[in-house]
Design a protein around this motif. Structure first.
Motif, short mmCIF file in Angstrom:
data_model
loop_
_atom_site.label_atom_id
_atom_site.label_comp_id
_atom_site.label_asym_id
_atom_site.label_seq_id
_atom_site.Cartn_x
_atom_site.Cartn_y
_atom_site.Cartn_z
N HIS A 148 41.87 24.76 47.79
CA HIS A 148 42.02 26.17 47.45
C HIS A 148 42.50 26.41 46.02
N TYR A 149 42.92 25.37 45.33
CA TYR A 149 43.56 25.58 44.03
C TYR A 149 42.59 26.15 42.99
N ALA A 150 41.39 25.66 42.92
CA ALA A 150 40.45 26.12 41.89
C ALA A 150 40.15 27.61 42.04
N ALA A 151 39.91 28.05 43.27
CA ALA A 151 39.61 29.47 43.50
C ALA A 151 40.83 30.33 43.19
N LEU A 152 42.00 29.94 43.67
CA LEU A 152 43.22 30.72 43.42
C LEU A 152 43.55 30.76 41.93
N SER A 153 43.41 29.64 41.27
CA SER A 153 43.71 29.58 39.84
C SER A 153 42.74 30.45 39.04
N SER A 154 41.48 30.46 39.42
CA SER A 154 40.49 31.28 38.72
C SER A 154 40.79 32.77 38.90
N ILE A 155 41.11 33.17 40.11
CA ILE A 155 41.48 34.58 40.37
C ILE A 155 42.73 34.93 39.58
N HIS A 156 43.68 34.01 39.55
CA HIS A 156 44.93 34.24 38.83
C HIS A 156 44.66 34.42 37.34
N LYS A 157 43.79 33.62 36.79
CA LYS A 157 43.48 33.74 35.36
C LYS A 157 42.77 35.06 35.05
N LEU A 158 41.92 35.52 35.95
CA LEU A 158 41.27 36.82 35.75
C LEU A 158 42.27 37.96 35.87
N GLY A 159 43.31 37.77 36.67
CA GLY A 159 44.33 38.80 36.85
C GLY A 159 45.17 39.04 35.61
N GLN A 160 45.11 38.14 34.65
CA GLN A 160 45.87 38.32 33.41
C GLN A 160 45.40 39.55 32.64
N TYR A 161 44.22 39.99 32.90
CA TYR A 161 43.65 41.11 32.16
C TYR A 161 43.84 42.44 32.88
N LYS A 162 44.81 42.51 33.77
CA LYS A 162 45.03 43.72 34.56
C LYS A 162 45.38 44.92 33.68
N GLY A 163 46.13 44.69 32.62
CA GLY A 163 46.51 45.79 31.73
C GLY A 163 45.30 46.40 31.04
N PHE A 164 44.39 45.55 30.59
CA PHE A 164 43.18 46.05 29.94
C PHE A 164 42.31 46.80 30.93
N ALA A 165 42.22 46.28 32.14
CA ALA A 165 41.39 46.94 33.15
C ALA A 165 41.95 48.31 33.50
N CYS A 166 43.24 48.38 33.71
CA CYS A 166 43.85 49.66 34.08
C CYS A 166 43.79 50.65 32.93
N GLN A 167 43.93 50.18 31.72
CA GLN A 167 43.88 51.07 30.57
C GLN A 167 42.48 51.67 30.44
#
Length: 118
Positions: free
Chosen positions: A95-114
């Motif tokens: 499960h690590y690769a999938a969770l890590s990939s989702i986590h890395k995409l989550g770093q851009y939450k501020g840009f998405a919300c803005q």
């Protein structure tokens, strides 16, 4: 480098735990700073929390989800790395690769919300 890792495994494990704790502390600090900035707005001071909640609910939920995902990915990383200290075994975890990939995409939450709200 293998001799260094073998001779200093306890020290490196402690560094992993400290860095993980620092990462979680930074995320909590960022969220707290954002909340304190929102506290200074006119709607918050007047008591119109519903207006703020409607506008920022997606961002709040995303921050909570990202913090929980950080704890899951970091805990999994610490558990696997403390067993045998090999990054290869970490990426071979089912499960690590999938969770890590989702986590890395989550770093851009501020840009998405803005971009969503403005």
């Amino acid at each position: 480098t293998d001799d260094y890792i073998t001779n200093n495994q306890d020290r490196l494990k402690n560094i992993h735990v400290l860095l993980f704790g620092l990462q979680v502390l930074c995320q909590i600090s960022i969220f707290s700073t954002w909340f304190l900035l929102v506290c200074e707005t006119f709607p918050f001071q007047v008591g119109l929390l519903g207006v703020l909640a409607e506008e920022y609910i997606f961002f709040l939920l995303l921050c909570i989800f990202y913090l929980v995902l950080t704890c899951i990915v970091g805990g999994l990383r610490l558990a696997v790395m403390h067993e045998n200290f090999r990054a290869y075994d970490l990426w071979m975890h089912p499960h690590y690769a999938a969770l890590s990939s989702i986590h890395k995409l989550g770093q851009y939450k501020g840009f998405a919300c803005q971009n969503i709200f403005h």
